[in-house]
Design a protein around this motif. Structure first.
Motif, PDB file in Angstrom:
ATOM      1  N   ILE A  19       0.746  -1.179   0.054  1.00 28.28           N
ATOM      2  CA  ILE A  19      -0.028   0.094  -0.032  1.00 28.28           C
ATOM      3  C   ILE A  19       0.948   1.265   0.004  1.00 28.28           C
ATOM      4  O   ILE A  19       0.632   2.170  -0.667  1.00 28.28           O
ATOM      5  CB  ILE A  19      -0.954   0.125   1.289  1.00 28.28           C
ATOM      6  N   ASN A  20       1.917   1.274   0.669  1.00 28.73           N
ATOM      7  CA  ASN A  20       2.637   2.275   1.104  1.00 28.73           C
ATOM      8  C   ASN A  20       3.575   2.727  -0.307  1.00 28.73           C
ATOM      9  O   ASN A  20       3.824   3.712  -0.789  1.00 28.73           O
ATOM     10  CB  ASN A  20       3.705   2.091   1.930  1.00 28.73           C
ATOM     11  N   HIS A  22       2.703   1.499  -3.535  1.00 24.32           N
ATOM     12  CA  HIS A  22       1.675   2.074  -4.770  1.00 24.32           C
ATOM     13  C   HIS A  22       1.117   3.243  -4.460  1.00 24.32           C
ATOM     14  O   HIS A  22       0.671   3.992  -5.570  1.00 24.32           O
ATOM     15  CB  HIS A  22       0.661   0.865  -4.795  1.00 24.32           C
ATOM     16  N   ARG A  23       1.003   3.841  -3.352  1.00 23.10           N
ATOM     17  CA  ARG A  23       0.347   5.173  -3.097  1.00 23.10           C
ATOM     18  C   ARG A  23       1.117   6.507  -3.871  1.00 23.10           C
ATOM     19  O   ARG A  23       2.390   6.358  -3.979  1.00 23.10           O
ATOM     20  CB  ARG A  23       0.419   5.301  -1.647  1.00 23.10           C
ATOM     21  N   GLY A  24       0.228   7.222  -4.658  1.00 28.60           N
ATOM     22  CA  GLY A  24       0.935   8.148  -5.597  1.00 28.60           C
ATOM     23  C   GLY A  24       1.431   7.623  -6.799  1.00 28.60           C
ATOM     24  O   GLY A  24       1.882   8.593  -7.711  1.00 28.60           O
ATOM     25  N   LYS A  25       1.503   6.425  -7.009  1.00 30.41           N
ATOM     26  CA  LYS A  25       2.079   5.781  -8.200  1.00 30.41           C
ATOM     27  C   LYS A  25       0.836   5.813  -9.417  1.00 30.41           C
ATOM     28  O   LYS A  25      -0.178   6.079  -8.992  1.00 30.41           O
ATOM     29  CB  LYS A  25       2.530   4.259  -8.218  1.00 30.41           C
ATOM     30  N   THR A  26       1.377   5.815 -10.736  1.00 31.07           N
ATOM     31  CA  THR A  26       0.424   5.865 -11.713  1.00 31.07           C
ATOM     32  C   THR A  26       0.410   4.681 -12.271  1.00 31.07           C
ATOM     33  O   THR A  26       1.459   4.048 -12.968  1.00 31.07           O
ATOM     34  CB  THR A  26       0.818   7.028 -12.887  1.00 31.07           C
ATOM     35  N   PHE A  27      -0.706   3.809 -12.711  1.00 30.61           N
ATOM     36  CA  PHE A  27      -0.845   2.428 -13.329  1.00 30.61           C
ATOM     37  C   PHE A  27      -1.786   2.690 -14.376  1.00 30.61           C
ATOM     38  O   PHE A  27      -2.929   3.479 -14.443  1.00 30.61           O
ATOM     39  CB  PHE A  27      -1.623   1.383 -12.458  1.00 30.61           C
ATOM     40  N   VAL A  28      -1.411   2.265 -15.498  1.00 38.31           N
ATOM     41  CA  VAL A  28      -2.308   2.189 -16.888  1.00 38.31           C
ATOM     42  C   VAL A  28      -2.932   0.564 -16.793  1.00 38.31           C
ATOM     43  O   VAL A  28      -1.904  -0.195 -16.898  1.00 38.31           O
ATOM     44  CB  VAL A  28      -1.461   2.498 -17.869  1.00 38.31           C
ATOM     45  N   LEU A  29      -4.156   0.524 -16.793  1.00 38.23           N
ATOM     46  CA  LEU A  29      -4.652  -0.662 -17.147  1.00 38.23           C
ATOM     47  C   LEU A  29      -5.346  -0.882 -18.525  1.00 38.23           C
ATOM     48  O   LEU A  29      -6.137  -0.183 -18.943  1.00 38.23           O
ATOM     49  CB  LEU A  29      -5.892  -0.873 -15.779  1.00 38.23           C
ATOM     50  N   ASP A  47     -12.477  -3.720  -7.512  1.00 39.98           N
ATOM     51  CA  ASP A  47     -10.832  -3.915  -7.186  1.00 39.98           C
ATOM     52  C   ASP A  47     -10.286  -2.572  -7.610  1.00 39.98           C
ATOM     53  O   ASP A  47      -9.326  -2.110  -7.074  1.00 39.98           O
ATOM     54  CB  ASP A  47     -10.233  -4.954  -7.746  1.00 39.98           C
ATOM     55  N   ILE A  48     -10.643  -1.896  -8.745  1.00 40.24           N
ATOM     56  CA  ILE A  48     -10.193  -0.540  -9.497  1.00 40.24           C
ATOM     57  C   ILE A  48     -10.478   0.575  -8.423  1.00 40.24           C
ATOM     58  O   ILE A  48      -9.719   1.291  -8.179  1.00 40.24           O
ATOM     59  CB  ILE A  48     -10.655  -0.291 -10.825  1.00 40.24           C
ATOM     60  N   ALA A  49     -11.834   0.488  -8.142  1.00 41.71           N
ATOM     61  CA  ALA A  49     -12.178   1.656  -7.143  1.00 41.71           C
ATOM     62  C   ALA A  49     -11.330   1.404  -5.796  1.00 41.71           C
ATOM     63  O   ALA A  49     -11.087   2.205  -5.130  1.00 41.71           O
ATOM     64  CB  ALA A  49     -13.645   1.005  -6.648  1.00 41.71           C
ATOM     65  N   LEU A  50     -11.357   0.159  -5.166  1.00 41.50           N
ATOM     66  CA  LEU A  50     -10.291   0.064  -4.180  1.00 41.50           C
ATOM     67  C   LEU A  50      -8.948   0.583  -4.430  1.00 41.50           C
ATOM     68  O   LEU A  50      -8.390   1.331  -3.742  1.00 41.50           O
ATOM     69  CB  LEU A  50     -10.075  -1.586  -3.848  1.00 41.50           C
ATOM     70  N   LEU A  51      -8.114   0.076  -5.506  1.00 48.37           N
ATOM     71  CA  LEU A  51      -6.956   0.833  -6.030  1.00 48.37           C
ATOM     72  C   LEU A  51      -6.979   2.584  -5.922  1.00 48.37           C
ATOM     73  O   LEU A  51      -6.012   3.259  -5.161  1.00 48.37           O
ATOM     74  CB  LEU A  51      -6.218   0.593  -7.325  1.00 48.37           C
ATOM     75  N   LYS A  52      -7.978   3.021  -6.333  1.00 45.80           N
ATOM     76  CA  LYS A  52      -8.280   4.442  -6.284  1.00 45.80           C
ATOM     77  C   LYS A  52      -8.395   4.809  -4.800  1.00 45.80           C
ATOM     78  O   LYS A  52      -7.751   6.037  -4.434  1.00 45.80           O
ATOM     79  CB  LYS A  52      -9.436   4.873  -7.140  1.00 45.80           C
ATOM     80  N   SER A  53      -8.903   4.297  -3.818  1.00 43.53           N
ATOM     81  CA  SER A  53      -9.162   4.620  -2.645  1.00 43.53           C
ATOM     82  C   SER A  53      -7.762   4.361  -2.047  1.00 43.53           C
ATOM     83  O   SER A  53      -7.464   5.164  -0.583  1.00 43.53           O
ATOM     84  CB  SER A  53     -10.281   3.847  -1.908  1.00 43.53           C
ATOM     85  N   LEU A  54      -6.948   3.756  -2.270  1.00 35.95           N
ATOM     86  CA  LEU A  54      -5.526   3.517  -1.899  1.00 35.95           C
ATOM     87  C   LEU A  54      -4.718   4.443  -2.233  1.00 35.95           C
ATOM     88  O   LEU A  54      -3.441   4.407  -1.994  1.00 35.95           O
ATOM     89  CB  LEU A  54      -5.095   2.105  -1.842  1.00 35.95           C
ATOM     90  N   LEU A 272      -0.976  -7.226  -7.178  1.00 40.02           N
ATOM     91  CA  LEU A 272      -0.294  -5.959  -6.441  1.00 40.02           C
ATOM     92  C   LEU A 272       0.004  -6.050  -4.918  1.00 40.02           C
ATOM     93  O   LEU A 272       0.915  -5.242  -4.612  1.00 40.02           O
ATOM     94  CB  LEU A 272      -1.214  -4.875  -6.745  1.00 40.02           C
ATOM     95  N   PHE A 273      -0.803  -6.980  -4.380  1.00 33.83           N
ATOM     96  CA  PHE A 273      -0.399  -6.812  -2.722  1.00 33.83           C
ATOM     97  C   PHE A 273       0.115  -8.181  -2.117  1.00 33.83           C
ATOM     98  O   PHE A 273      -0.145  -8.309  -0.954  1.00 33.83           O
ATOM     99  CB  PHE A 273      -1.788  -6.492  -2.132  1.00 33.83           C
ATOM    100  N   THR A 274       0.708  -9.075  -2.849  1.00 28.86           N
ATOM    101  CA  THR A 274       1.179 -10.145  -2.248  1.00 28.86           C
ATOM    102  C   THR A 274       2.479 -10.259  -2.881  1.00 28.86           C
ATOM    103  O   THR A 274       2.814  -9.834  -4.152  1.00 28.86           O
ATOM    104  CB  THR A 274       0.371 -11.417  -2.727  1.00 28.86           C
ATOM    105  N   HIS A 275       3.455 -11.253  -2.331  1.00 29.33           N
ATOM    106  CA  HIS A 275       4.617 -11.273  -2.805  1.00 29.33           C
ATOM    107  C   HIS A 275       4.884 -11.841  -4.188  1.00 29.33           C
ATOM    108  O   HIS A 275       5.830 -11.574  -5.122  1.00 29.33           O
ATOM    109  CB  HIS A 275       5.585 -12.266  -1.860  1.00 29.33           C
TER     110      HIS A 275
END
Length: 434
Positions: A19-20, A22-29, A47-54, A272-275
């Motif tokens: 989370i720390n 990815h915050r502020g990064k820019t992803f193209v899907l 899940d896209i909405a969750l990414l936005k909220s993070l 995005l959130f697991t090893h």
């Protein structure tokens, strides 16, 4: 709290570093038209909405190939394909615009949801679409006039960044516009690569039917360097297209591309959130980087080797000793985590060196990581003018035999090493000529 509840809380706690990061990064899907036809599409939107909220800045690029094909078929218009690209005449263009506009509205509607007791409750997402892509005609290729099929000429970088700064998700359709007011049908991959490169995206995420890219044996390839792609045999056409798109994007400067499944629920979050993620990572550099250790790695190495020390497989090293010897170690690091290590101790007066502490984290065994570090240390030994390397082992003799070592008497050890030999451990000695 139940056991399963605690497990979920621990999992959530473990996502904090991601989370720390990815915050502020820019992803193209990049989402092909097939994504919108699948039952999992609403979950992807959640899940896209969750990414936005993070705190992730998002640009969504949707395709419309199956929707266009369906409309052309219903209208009795035969699709003309040349080199896997559809020729768009004036009549076909109307159906292309209809399909793209309908899909754009579908994305906007789903991203506007906010019903109570739903995953998007309180999301309040703003979506911005517009003429961010300037296009040019493909023209005549091999004698075929592609008419209203075009290519990306440029991307409105300032316009996209302005919308991202204002907190919007930018949504791009597979259409481009010319300064003369014409509309062109564009390939989804063309927009995705050019947009991700132009805006300096941190990631390009590509959705396909399957979980990443598989080899001829059907095994998922979790990570690939761009340099490996040319020699890779991929049987499935969609996977080949996604892989070449990722390769092209990386060569254009996008640091990482990730290929995941639109059919698997939670694939985006798992990636995005697991090893280990859920799909295939493509990068200009190896995902697992090899480097020399430094003093800040001492804690990670101790954590890696401690279980083997407790089992008696490795000789115990104190923190003080490891700090003194840290320059001897080489590491494999995956997303900042040390997953393998090995050390080289040279004895130049005897023209040989000891390879020690070859350890791979239990979660990452079976991927030839130990062999990789071994080969790198052998190369380093040769560069130092050493003619052989040796190891002392109590429980991994067969592995070293498989790597080309042969058992020798301990009397053949360098004198300095013989003086330190631990008789109680009774380690076997293996040498390998370089």
């Amino acid at each position: 709290m139940t056991t399963s509840g605690r497990a979920h809380i621990r999992w959530f706690r473990n996502t904090a570093p991601y989370i720390n990061t990815h915050r502020g990064k820019t992803f193209v899907l990049m989402l092909g038209g097939e994504v919108a036809l699948h039952d999992n599409f609403p979950n992807i939107i959640h899940d896209i909405a969750l990414l936005k909220s993070l705190g992730v800045n998002l640009v969504l690029i949707h395709g419309a190939r199956p929707q266009i094909a369906s409309r052309l078929k219903s209208a009795g218009i035969e699709s003309v394909i040349h080199k896997d690209i559809r020729v768009t005449d004036t009549e076909s263009l109307e159906h292309v615009k209809d399909a793209a506009g309908s899909l754009r509205a579908q994305f906007e509607a789903l991203l506007s949801m906010g019903l109570p007791n739903s995953p998007m409750q309180g999301a309040r997402i703003r979506v911005c679409s517009g003429n961010f892509v300037t296009a040019r005609p493909m023209g005549v290729v091999d004698g075929v006039d592609f008419q209203h099929t075009g290519r990306v000429r440029r991307v409105d970088v300032d316009g996209i960044h302005s919308q991202l700064r204002d907190g919007s998700i930018v949504l791009l359709s597979p259409l481009g516009y010319s300064p003369t007011g014409e509309i062109f049908s564009l390939a989804l991959e063309d927009i995705a690569v050019n947009c991700a490169a132009a805006i300096g995206a941190d990631k390009l995420i590509l959705f396909g039917a399957e979980a990443g890219v598989t080899n001829a044996a059907g095994e998922l390839l979790q990570q690939l360097a761009v340099s490996q792609i040319e020699d890779l045999e991929v049987d499935k056409p969609e996977q080949r297209t996604l892989l070449h798109t990722a390769q092209h994007a990386c060569k254009q400067g996008v640091p990482r591309c990730q290929i995941i499944s639109y059919q698997d629920d939670c694939a985006l979050l798992e990636e995005l959130f697991t090893h280990d993620g859920s799909g295939t990572l493509v990068a200009n550099l190896d995902y697992e980087q090899s480097r020399r250790a430094d003093i800040e790695d001492v804690g990670g190495i101790l954590e890696l080797i401690e279980p083997l020390e407790q089992q008696g497989i490795l000789l115990k090293r104190s923190r003080e000793l490891l700090e003194q010897e840290i320059q001897r170690f080489r590491l494999l690091v995956r997303d900042g985590r040390i997953i393998a290590c090995a050390a080289l101790y040279p004895f130049p007066e005897d023209s040989c060196g000891e390879i020690a502490c070859v350890v791979t984290h239990p979660d990452y065994r079976g991927g030839q990581r130990g062999q990789r570090l071994l080969l790198e240390l052998e190369k380093e030994a040769r560069s130092q003018g050493l003619t052989s390397v040796f190891v002392l082992s109590t429980q991994t003799a067969h592995w070293f035999l498989e790597q080309g070592f042969a058992e020798h008497s301990r009397d053949e050890l360098p004198g300095q090493r013989q003086a330190l030999y631990n008789l109680q451990r009774n380690s076997k000695v293996f040498f390998k000529d370089l």
